[in-house]
Structures are given as structure tokens and as C-alpha cells.
Design an enzyme around this catalytic site. Sequence first.
Site, PDB file in Angstrom:
ATOM      1  N   GLU A  57       0.860  -1.171   0.000  1.00 51.71           N
ATOM      2  CA  GLU A  57       0.000   0.000   0.000  1.00 51.71           C
ATOM      3  C   GLU A  57       0.896   1.220   0.000  1.00 51.71           C
ATOM      4  OE1 GLU A  57      -2.198  -3.247   1.865  1.00 51.71           O
ATOM      5  OE2 GLU A  57      -0.575  -2.166   2.805  1.00 51.71           O
ATOM      6  N   ASN A  86       1.897  10.052  -2.635  1.00 52.48           N
ATOM      7  CA  ASN A  86       3.318   9.729  -2.755  1.00 52.48           C
ATOM      8  C   ASN A  86       3.628   9.344  -4.202  1.00 52.48           C
ATOM      9  OD1 ASN A  86       5.962   8.908  -2.484  1.00 52.48           O
ATOM     10  ND2 ASN A  86       5.604   7.760  -0.592  1.00 52.48           N
ATOM     11  N   TYR A 141       7.356   2.150  -8.020  1.00 50.41           N
ATOM     12  CA  TYR A 141       6.715   0.834  -7.992  1.00 50.41           C
ATOM     13  C   TYR A 141       6.211   0.440  -9.381  1.00 50.41           C
ATOM     14  CZ  TYR A 141       6.818   1.629  -2.934  1.00 50.41           C
ATOM     15  OH  TYR A 141       7.216   1.896  -1.657  1.00 50.41           O
TER      16      TYR A 141
END
Length: 154
Positions: A108, A113, A120
Site C-alpha cells: 500500500e 506519494n 513501484y
Amino acid sequence: MYYSKEDLIEEDLAEIVWQLSSAAYSHGSPWSKEQFQVDIEQDTSRYLVMLKNKQLLGFISYHLVLDEAEFTHVVTHYEYQQQGLGSQLLDQVIQELSQKGVTKVFLEVRIANLGARHLYRKKGFKEINLRKNYYHHPVEDGIVMCLEIKEVSQ
């Protein structure tokens, strides 16, 4: 140099990851030192820390259950952010998980962000769900992301 939690004294590990988290996040560590200690003692938890000249530069913690893992923290020392250390940590952990037969990794991340979300996605994670008001201090939605390791290793 990378070390796993088995290479370090657990009491010291809880203190150093808590201190690093407190300094790395703009709103302080999301976990207390005691929460880190409880997590470290769990059979399913793993910690990979990156040290240079005895200074902790970053760490990733995750829970490993059968063929799936869930990252609980991906943290880089604030003085070393935006220098590729988080990417290196992710590469190391993903490689280790692949060797252990893990097929999926979940995490998560705060919706705001954007840097972490970009990293990611670059590593192959896909956004799969939204958790309303998942984070506190400040309250913010969380995005659930998933990496299919088979996609990465082939």
C-alpha cells in the site's frame, strides 16, 4: 551491503528501523518502536537492510506467507532519497522473493506519494485497489499495488 533480520540483534533492529522511519517520513514513523519489535518477532516477517560504513541507508520489511509477500515498509534515509537506493533495495528483495518461489507481492502506498508510486510502477507493480482513508496523520487514501513476479523474472 545487505543484511537480513537474522544477521542483526532484534532489539537493535527495532530501534534502528524506527529511527530511520521517523526521520524518513515527513509525518514521522507510521509505526512505533514497539510495533516494529512485535513485527520483527513474527515468523512471517522479513527485514532487508542496506548498510554502508555501519550507517543504515534503507530497509524493506515484508510478510511472507506461502507464495505471496506483502511489503510493510520501503524506507530510504532522508539524506539518500532520490539516489536510486530504494530501487536497489526493491531489486534485491524481488530477486530473493523470486528465488523463494513467491509469485505475488502486494503493498500500500499513500495516494499523494507520487515518487514512490512511479518507482513501484517502474518495477512492474500495478495499481489494483483504493483504500479510502487508509492512512492517518494526515488522513489519506492508500493505493494497493501488486507485482506478479513471474512477469518480472521471465
